[in-house]
Structure formats: C-alpha cells, structure tokens
Design a protein around this motif. Structure first.
Motif, mmCIF file in Angstrom:
data_model
loop_
_atom_site.group_PDB
_atom_site.id
_atom_site.type_symbol
_atom_site.label_atom_id
_atom_site.label_comp_id
_atom_site.label_asym_id
_atom_site.label_seq_id
_atom_site.Cartn_x
_atom_site.Cartn_y
_atom_site.Cartn_z
ATOM 1 N N GLY A 88 0.852 -1.325 0.075
ATOM 2 C CA GLY A 88 0.174 0.177 -0.136
ATOM 3 C C GLY A 88 0.942 1.195 -0.133
ATOM 4 O O GLY A 88 2.254 1.178 0.179
ATOM 5 N N VAL A 89 0.260 2.421 -0.120
ATOM 6 C CA VAL A 89 1.086 3.645 -0.203
ATOM 7 C C VAL A 89 0.086 4.742 0.466
ATOM 8 O O VAL A 89 -1.213 4.711 0.389
ATOM 9 C CB VAL A 89 1.484 4.269 -1.755
ATOM 10 N N ILE A 90 0.782 5.587 0.956
ATOM 11 C CA ILE A 90 0.193 6.862 1.350
ATOM 12 C C ILE A 90 1.052 8.116 0.619
ATOM 13 O O ILE A 90 2.316 8.063 0.822
ATOM 14 C CB ILE A 90 0.316 7.012 2.854
ATOM 15 N N CYS A 91 0.240 8.696 -0.045
ATOM 16 C CA CYS A 91 1.115 9.856 -1.036
ATOM 17 C C CYS A 91 0.680 11.042 -0.691
ATOM 18 O O CYS A 91 -0.299 11.090 0.237
ATOM 19 C CB CYS A 91 0.572 9.627 -2.621
ATOM 20 N N SER A 92 1.505 11.905 -0.873
ATOM 21 C CA SER A 92 1.512 13.494 -0.448
ATOM 22 C C SER A 92 1.970 14.360 -1.425
ATOM 23 O O SER A 92 2.982 14.085 -2.153
ATOM 24 C CB SER A 92 2.093 13.525 0.936
ATOM 25 N N GLU A 93 1.329 15.562 -1.499
ATOM 26 C CA GLU A 93 1.711 16.664 -2.499
ATOM 27 C C GLU A 93 3.215 17.304 -2.184
ATOM 28 O O GLU A 93 3.689 17.902 -2.891
ATOM 29 C CB GLU A 93 0.682 17.673 -2.908
ATOM 30 N N THR A 94 3.140 17.133 -0.892
ATOM 31 C CA THR A 94 4.415 17.696 -0.090
ATOM 32 C C THR A 94 5.147 16.894 0.737
ATOM 33 O O THR A 94 4.710 15.794 1.324
ATOM 34 C CB THR A 94 4.167 19.026 0.474
ATOM 35 N N ALA A 95 6.515 17.191 0.742
ATOM 36 C CA ALA A 95 7.316 16.318 1.779
ATOM 37 C C ALA A 95 8.567 17.296 2.178
ATOM 38 O O ALA A 95 8.652 18.311 1.882
ATOM 39 C CB ALA A 95 7.830 15.288 0.960
ATOM 40 N N SER A 96 9.077 16.624 3.365
ATOM 41 C CA SER A 96 10.196 17.598 3.916
ATOM 42 C C SER A 96 11.396 17.267 3.234
ATOM 43 O O SER A 96 11.385 16.456 2.295
ATOM 44 C CB SER A 96 10.371 17.020 5.556
ATOM 45 N N ASP A 97 12.481 18.165 3.370
ATOM 46 C CA ASP A 97 13.767 17.835 2.884
ATOM 47 C C ASP A 97 15.093 18.355 3.594
ATOM 48 O O ASP A 97 14.958 19.324 3.827
ATOM 49 C CB ASP A 97 13.781 18.546 1.402
ATOM 50 N N LEU A 98 15.421 17.131 4.112
ATOM 51 C CA LEU A 98 16.691 17.859 5.198
ATOM 52 C C LEU A 98 17.672 17.779 4.486
ATOM 53 O O LEU A 98 18.417 17.009 3.703
ATOM 54 C CB LEU A 98 16.627 16.363 6.313
ATOM 55 N N VAL A 99 18.730 19.026 5.140
ATOM 56 C CA VAL A 99 20.014 19.037 4.668
ATOM 57 C C VAL A 99 20.925 19.446 5.573
ATOM 58 O O VAL A 99 20.661 20.456 6.361
ATOM 59 C CB VAL A 99 19.869 20.243 3.375
ATOM 60 N N LEU A 100 22.232 18.685 5.666
ATOM 61 C CA LEU A 100 22.991 19.161 6.702
ATOM 62 C C LEU A 100 23.821 20.537 6.135
ATOM 63 O O LEU A 100 24.087 20.455 5.086
ATOM 64 C CB LEU A 100 24.021 17.911 6.758
ATOM 65 N N ASN A 101 24.119 21.189 7.301
ATOM 66 C CA ASN A 101 25.031 22.483 6.870
ATOM 67 C C ASN A 101 26.241 22.165 6.850
ATOM 68 O O ASN A 101 27.159 21.674 7.949
ATOM 69 C CB ASN A 101 24.951 23.597 7.853
ATOM 70 N N ALA A 102 26.882 21.861 5.763
ATOM 71 C CA ALA A 102 28.203 21.378 5.436
ATOM 72 C C ALA A 102 29.341 22.150 5.873
ATOM 73 O O ALA A 102 30.181 21.802 6.517
ATOM 74 C CB ALA A 102 28.501 20.835 4.129
ATOM 75 N N SER A 103 28.956 23.431 5.920
ATOM 76 C CA SER A 103 30.396 24.481 6.102
ATOM 77 C C SER A 103 30.254 24.622 7.585
ATOM 78 O O SER A 103 31.338 24.665 7.903
ATOM 79 C CB SER A 103 30.165 25.847 5.349
ATOM 80 N N LEU A 104 29.482 24.302 8.361
ATOM 81 C CA LEU A 104 29.416 24.282 9.712
ATOM 82 C C LEU A 104 30.257 23.158 10.103
ATOM 83 O O LEU A 104 30.938 23.370 11.080
ATOM 84 C CB LEU A 104 28.090 24.327 10.388
ATOM 85 N N VAL A 105 30.064 22.195 9.613
ATOM 86 C CA VAL A 105 30.883 20.767 10.060
ATOM 87 C C VAL A 105 32.241 21.229 9.993
ATOM 88 O O VAL A 105 33.120 20.725 10.757
ATOM 89 C CB VAL A 105 30.532 19.613 9.079
ATOM 90 N N GLN A 106 32.617 21.623 8.764
ATOM 91 C CA GLN A 106 33.876 21.969 8.540
ATOM 92 C C GLN A 106 34.454 23.049 9.325
ATOM 93 O O GLN A 106 35.547 22.694 9.804
ATOM 94 C CB GLN A 106 34.089 22.603 7.104
ATOM 95 N N GLN A 107 33.711 23.954 9.667
ATOM 96 C CA GLN A 107 34.157 25.012 10.854
ATOM 97 C C GLN A 107 34.393 24.514 12.057
ATOM 98 O O GLN A 107 35.165 24.841 12.670
ATOM 99 C CB GLN A 107 33.230 26.121 10.772
#
Ligand code: NAG
Ligand code: NAG
Ligand code: NAG
Ligand code: NAG
Ligand code: NAG
Ligand code: NAG
Length: 736
Positions: A504-523
């Motif tokens: 089965g599926v549950i579909c959605s018109e929108t979704a989240s999108d997680l992204v890590l702040n790469a420059s903060l890791v470097q700093q």
C-alpha cells in the motif's frame, strides 16, 4: 493536521502519525466577485478585434454604435486585456449579434476602469438594431499577466491518423486539434510554419519539432470531413501557448474556411525520458549544467544551474515563462506551464548564481540568456525560481490505481496486467520487500506526488473488493516513472499472498527535505581525548566503538572526532518522526526521548569506501533550534514535547553534546572521507534523498584533523565528485 492510526489490532503497539495530504497550491485564484464580462465575437475576427459583447444579468448582448468613440474602444480594449485601442468599427462589421443591445450612446472619458462607469442611456435602453453593433480593434499588446479566457484555446491535442494509431505513447505526430468552448476543431494550414509547430510541440511536452511528410496526410485527410476554427496562425516560436500567437478565428464548420489548404499536421521530437527508441535516446543529450530539484512531479522543480562544478539557484526577479521554457526545453520537456517565484517549490542551500534572467525563448540553454551576477545582498533563497514544464501524456496513470484507503491519496496498489488469455485485469502487489522507494514510484505514476509511506500490510483498510496478487518482488531505484520499469519476479511468489499483506501507499503533494549545513561541520571539527569516566552514558547508548568495551574503565580515554550538526528542513512539509510518541525511547542518561532509532549515520571511510571507524548510528531528539526570519518554532524536545523540524527551521546538535562524534581511537593517521547520512533508511518521506549525505575530505596526522571540501551529496558536478572521491588515495600516494 495529524491523523493517527494503530498498526496492531489488539494492543495499540504503535501509533502512526500521518500528515493529511494538502492539495497542491493552485495558481493565483480568480476573483470571486461577479464582474462584467466582455468578449470579442463575430467573423471574420482576430484575437484582438471583433464585435463587442457584454455579459450582464445572465445574458450576452451588444453595444450600439451611436456616439461610439476611440475613448470607448480604449476602455473596452483594456478590459479585454490589451494595452489600448487602435480603432473601432460600426454597422456590424463583424456580423450581427443576437439578443439584447445592452448599451447605447456610450460616452467614455477614456480613463474609466470599466465600460459600466461610462455615461450611456442605461442598461437595455436602446433604439438600435443589431445592424448597428459596434466593434473594436485593439493594439496587439497584452497588459502583462492578463489571461484571455474568451478566445481561449482550452487544449491542444494530436490526432494520429489511422495507419499510425497503434503507435506507442507518447503520440508525437498527427493532426493538430484545438478545443474551444463548443468542441474540437482543426487548424487551416495555409501559411503554417515550423515556428507554429514548435509552439504546438512545446505545449504538448516536446522540446523539438520535426518536418512532416504532408503528402502522406493529404491523401488521407482529403477523404475526411474537416472542421476548421482557426487560420492564419503566425507564431514567433517563442510563445508558450498557441493562444499567444497572432491567429484568426473562422466560423466553425464553415466549409470555405480553408480553401486550398488542409488541417495542420505536426511532428514533434520527444525528450530522452519519453523516447521509446533507445538508439536515438543516446544521441539526444539533455543539458548537464541545469537541473530541477524539489518538485513533486516529473518536469517541475526549483531551477539549479552548475557553475565552477558547484550547483546553485536562480533568483526570481523578472523570472517569466520565456526563461522558464528555455530551461524546460533544454531538460527534454516542452515549454513552461508555469514560471514560479518566491521559492514556491522549496529553497536551495548553496550559492545563488543568476538574477534577472531574460531569455527570448530561442536560446539553447539558460546559460545563453542575458542575466545579472548576484552580489550577496541582491537575493536570498526565499526568492528561488522554479518551473512547471509541459510533459507529454504517457497514460502511465491508467495502468495503476489505489483502492481501500480513506482518502484518494492512500490505498492498496493495484496494477493492470494481462492474464494468460490476453485479457486485462487489475491485481495487487505482494507487500514483502515493498519500501519507501517502491512507494515513491507508485505515487509518481499515480500523479499523486511523493510517497509519505510504503506499507507492507494493509489489512486495516476496506477489503470488500480485493483482487488477486499479480506482482511480487518489486525493486525500484526510486527514480522510475512507473512500476513496470522496476525489477520484479517473473511469476508471482509471495509468502503471505492474502490481500491484507498487499503493498500500500500513502502519497502526499508535499514532503520535507533535510540537509546538513556542510560548512558548519568543516568549521567546527576538532579532536578531543575524553576521559572514560566521562563516557559511561555514551557507552550505554552505543556511541563508542567496540574496542571501548575492552578498555580499563574508568582509566584512560577515547579519541573523538567532534563537530556540530545543523540540520535544515528546506522542503515543503515539516519533518516528523514516523513513530508516534508511544514508541519513543526514553534515554535516562541524557534525559530526553528519542523519536527515531536511527536518524543519522556517522562514518569515516577510506579510499575504497570501507569504514575505518566503526559507524555510529545516532538517534536524535528532533526539535526546532532556530528558524529563518518569519518562521516560528513549533517543535521542542523538553517535557515530552512534539518532535520534528519545521520547514524553514533547523535542529542544531552542537559539537559538545554527548554522542555528537565519531570514536576514532583505533584509526591510523591518513586521509579519509567523513560521511554523515541523515534519515539513511528512508524512514520518513523526503522530496529529495540525494542531498541526505554530507561528505568531507579528512586529513588526520595522528594529532590533529582537517576537513576540506565539505559538501552535501548533490552539490558538486559529477566530475568534481569523482575528483573528490579520489582525494584520500591520491594523497596517500603522494605521501608514501
Ligand atoms: C459543427 O460540427 C459538429 C460536428 O463535429 C456538430 O456537432 C455541430 O453541430 C456543427 N455546428 C454547426 C453550427 O453546424
Ligand atoms: C559574472 O561573473 C562571471 C565570473 O563568474 C564573469 O565572467 C561575468 O562577466 C560576470 N557577468 C557580469 C554581467 O557581471
Ligand atoms: C481463459 O479462458 C478460458 C476459456 O474462456 C477460461 O476457462 C479461463 O478461466 C481463462 N483464464 C483466465 C486466467 O482468465
Ligand atoms: C465493490 O464492488 C461492487 C461491484 O463492482 C460495487 O458495487 C461496490 O460499491 C464495491 N464496494 C466498495 C466498498 O468499493
Ligand atoms: C551554515 O553554517 C555557517 C557557519 O556557521 C553559517 O555561516 C551559515 O549561515 C549556515 N548556513 C545556513 C543556511 O544557515
Ligand atoms: C580497502 O582498503 C583496506 C585498507 O585500506 C583494505 O584492507 C581492503 O582490502 C580494501 N578493500 C578493497 C575491496 O579494496
């Protein structure tokens, strides 16, 4: 809104929280007020000239030409969406109207917003006949943003001729037919040019046009009865819709409408994604320095462009359909359906490269259009430009359906298949091995956006009309356009073949999108030798590598690679843990609940991709640490609060928080890749999983550590990514 349901009959073992699907935002809503309607009518007329008709009290009527003036025509032309009038006509030049003569002796000043505001004898008060119907000739220049709904060509299609009717989807060649308010009609091809063809192909989702063998069609079409509605089409080729081209309307069914001509026939070249012939597919390359991100359907998304091997976004100042169409066509789609502004399809993270893009529409790439470079103050990601492109009709949604769910966005997946007798029938899919990836493809094929969840059991849904299981072992990469493109078993083999174990599926018109702040890791990266007596809690939570168990507790220390993680939600829906509160785990040591068992992987890899430090699976307590301007925080961990990350907010795990590290006690000096992957098991729906990994080149000399080139998974060009991956090996060679 939250909907909760139990996923175990007897005990409510865990409660699943789902966000109810929100319908996609509709383009600018039409004003609801009952406005006076004005239209051009009669024959022969053009899109910018004709008899004036007014819709008042539920009836169309005309205006008498007595006292008519250019000032009147100016007011009317502006109401029709043109900048001004160039003339007016009297004595029913475009033929006599019918019904009421609504206005007479109209005397406008010229500046009125509507003909209603001009002096006249009053509604329906006239001593004229329809022989005196007035008309206007408007300057052929639209008021920006105006949509003409009267001379609307509602739809365009290609009708293949019989000999070619059995050809596969998409239909790329045929007789052009336009839908207007009374039905479908054809276009007279006298004066037809390849530029007209280009516009038609663009509307139908094709980037390029082809020459067509007219003689082949002529023989066939001569024997047919044709209905012409439009003639003298003269497009520039840059229009995104036929209605934007100069053209003339003929009386429907008039047999004389196209003497010496025949119905216009066009042939289009599909983009590689929609091409059946794989030989041609290879030859036709789509642009490699432009891409779409964050859209819920094929052919839509935020526009991203590649410069100096790094992807960045486009600012929305002056963003329009012409520029959007250049992007669409270079990516193998047709012209643009919508040019979206204001980060409507999500905000990017990296650099912003272009502003005030001004394409004419003929450019091969957005990079060939005039644009301005960005200085930091000019634009923010809130202004990221996006597109919705016309794509060809493939009919993919006709071979899939969902049943049994509570809304039209959820249900058991059924596919249309051929049985041994060659008859078509619907059947279920085995739930074993069905994951978010397969669900993503199903939702895309259904035209319902993203997969919120892929379900392996569906017994809690209505099962009054279930069908047989006809497919099993489905394995998708997640990017396919239909389930038929995924791998699956040749014959159905499903251990639990009952309908309640159907996918089965549950579909959605929108979704989240997680992204890590790469420059903060470097700093923020550094090494800490942490005494074991401070690590009891961490050991209990499995945040140290195995060798820690053999240490002489509480004496000695562990060497930790520490850094801060700032996780942004740049999607269009809040990120919420899949499991409900009931299954959250209380971490006594740290004094908070973990809502996701595995939220991130922290790994150190060597040149061949092997893990050198024991991978550590971090579970988080998710909350909004802070948000961008104008967004307010919604989630917090303290006091068993709701967990999640709001769109536009981020969760910061500071470098000095317990477990926010990789235990590198056993790692030898050398060059490595530091990798952090968020939501690694696709547990929660995201619009984009390619940006979930963050990687850095890492140099460790036994005492100190340096990170370089920290970037999220989809930030670099393929070439730059290959160079990046080689870095540890290359340096090793140089050192040895
Ligand atoms: C025009 O032709 C269509 C057939 O396609 C017919 O239904 C319609 O009534 C005709 N209209 C007139 C005005 O003859
Ligand atoms: C924009 O910047 C590029 C270098 O990144 C430069 O070559 C180009 O001339 C600049 N264009 C304008 C209009 O300033
Ligand atoms: C195929 O057709 C035969 C004869 O009509 C029928 O008995 C059989 O059940 C059919 N098989 C399927 C799979 O529909
Ligand atoms: C089941 O199928 C029958 C016949 O096709 C239909 O009338 C009925 O409404 C269906 N029931 C449900 C719950 O869909
Ligand atoms: C990422 O971190 C850097 C360094 O602290 C900061 O300057 C930047 O604003 C952060 N990016 C975002 C999108 O918040
Ligand atoms: C990868 O590298 C490690 C050590 O650097 C080595 O032990 C291992 O055999 C390598 N594996 C492959 C598949 O090359």
């Amino acid at each position: 809104k939250l909907v909760a349901f139990c996923v175990h009959i007897k005990k409510c073992l865990f409660l699943v929280y789902l966000s109810t699907p929100t319908p996609s935002p509709s383009p600018s809503p039409q004003p609801q007020t009952e406005k006076l309607k004005v239209r051009l009518a009669g024959y022969p007329r053009k899109h910018n000239e004709g008899r004036i008709e007014l819709f008042y009290k539920g009836e169309w009527g005309t205006i008498c030409d007595d006292d008519f003036s250019l000032a009147n025509a100016n007011v009317l032309c502006r109401q029709l969406g043109f900048v001004s009038a160039t003339g007016w006509t009297h004595s029913a030049k475009y033929g006599k109207g019918q019904g009421k003569i609504w206005l007479d002796n109209v005397q406008c000043g010229g500046g009125e917003k509507s003909i209603e505001l001009c002096k006249s004898r009053g509604w329906g008060n006239s001593d004229c006949t329809h022989d005196e119907d007035a008309g206007v000739v408007c300057k052929d220049e639209r008021i920006p943003g105006f949509v003409d709904s009267n001379n609307k060509i509602e739809e365009v299609r290609l009708r293949p001729v019989v000999a070619m009717a059995k050809k596969k989807m998409p239909i790329t060649e045929g007789v052009v037919e336009v839908k207007y308010k009374d039905g479908w009609a054809q276009i007279c091809d006298i004066g037809w040019t390849i530029k007209n063809t280009r516009v038609v192909c663009g509307m139908l989702g094709f980037p390029h046009e082809r020459k067509v063998n007219k003689n082949f069609y002529k023989l066939y079409l001569e024997r047919q009865k044709n209905y012409f509605h439009i003639h003298s089409v003269a497009c520039l080729g840059t229009e995104v819709h036929l209605a934007a081209c100069p053209l003339e309307f003929s009386k429907p069914n008039a047999t004389s409408a196209c003497t010496g001509g025949m119905p216009a026939v066009v042939s289009c070249m599909p983009g590689p994604l929609f091409m059946q012939n794989s030989g041609l597919k290879k030859k036709l390359k789509i642009s490699s320095n432009v891409r779409l991100k964050g859209g819920s359907r094929v052919g839509e998304g935020r526009v991203e462009v590649l410069k100096d091997n790094e992807w960045g976004t486009v600012c929305d100042d002056r963003w329009n359909l012409q520029s959007a169409s250049v992007v669409c066509r270079e990516l193998g789609f047709g012209s643009a359906k919508e040019a979206l502004t204001g980060g409507r399809l999500g905000q990017g993270m990296g650099p912003i490269y272009m502003n005030e893009v001004k394409c004419v529409g003929q450019e091969r790439s957005i990079w060939n259009c005039p644009f301005k470079n960005i200085t930091m103050e000019d634009c923010q990601h809130m202004e990221d430009a996006a597109v919705r492109c016309n794509i060809p009709y493939m009919g993919l949604e006709n071979t899939i359906r969902i049943t049994g769910g509570r809304t039209r966005y959820e249900g058991r997946v059924e596919v249309l298949s051929l049985d041994s007798n060659g008859t078509q029938s619907w059947g279920l899919i085995c739930g074993e091995s069905w994951t978010t990836k397969e669900a993503m493809v199903a939702c895309r094929q259904l035209g319902l956006g993203y997969a919120n969840q892929g379900l392996q059991e569906t017994w809690y849904w209505d099962s009054s009309n279930v069908t047989e299981m006809v497919m099993s072992g489905v394995k998708c990469t997640g990017s396919e356009m239909s389930l038929s493109q995924c791998q699956h078993h040749k014959t159905v083999s499903c251990q639990k073949a009952a309908a309640k174990f159907a996918a089965g599926v549950i579909c959605s018109e929108t979704a989240s999108d997680l992204v890590l702040n790469a420059s903060l890791v470097q700093q923020t990266v550094y090494i800490e030798d942490r005494p074991l007596h401070m690590l009891y809690c961490a050991a209990e939570e499995d945040c140290l590598s195995k060798s820690a168990a053999k240490a002489n507790w509480p004496y000695g220390h562990r060497r930790l690679l520490r850094f801060s993680s700032q996780i942004h939600n740049i999607g269009r829906a809040d990120f919420k843990p899949k499991a409900g509160r009931h299954s959250w785990v209380w971490h006594a040591c740290h004094g908070h609940y973990h809502s996701m068992d595995i939220f991130t992987h922290y790994d150190l890899l060597n040149a061949n991709g092997t893990k050198v430090a024991e991978g550590h699976k971090a579970s988080f307590c998710l909350e909004d640490t802070d948000c961008q301007e104008g967004v307010s925080k919604r989630y917090e961990c303290a006091n068993f609060g709701d967990q999640g990350i709001t769109v536009g907010c981020w969760d910061l795990y500071r470098h000095d928080i317990d477990c926010q590290w990789i235990d590198i006690t056993d790692v030898k000096p050398g060059n490595y890749i530091l990798q952090v992957v968020i939501n690694p098991n696709y547990e929660v729906a995201e619009s984009d999983f390619t940006n979930n990994a963050m990687k850095c080149n890492c140099k460790y000399d036994g005492h100190r550590i340096w990170l370089h080139n920290c970037h999220i998974g989809d930030a670099f060009s393929e070439e730059a990514e290959r160079r990046f991956e080689k870095y540890p090996g290359q340096l090793n060679n140089r050192i040895s």
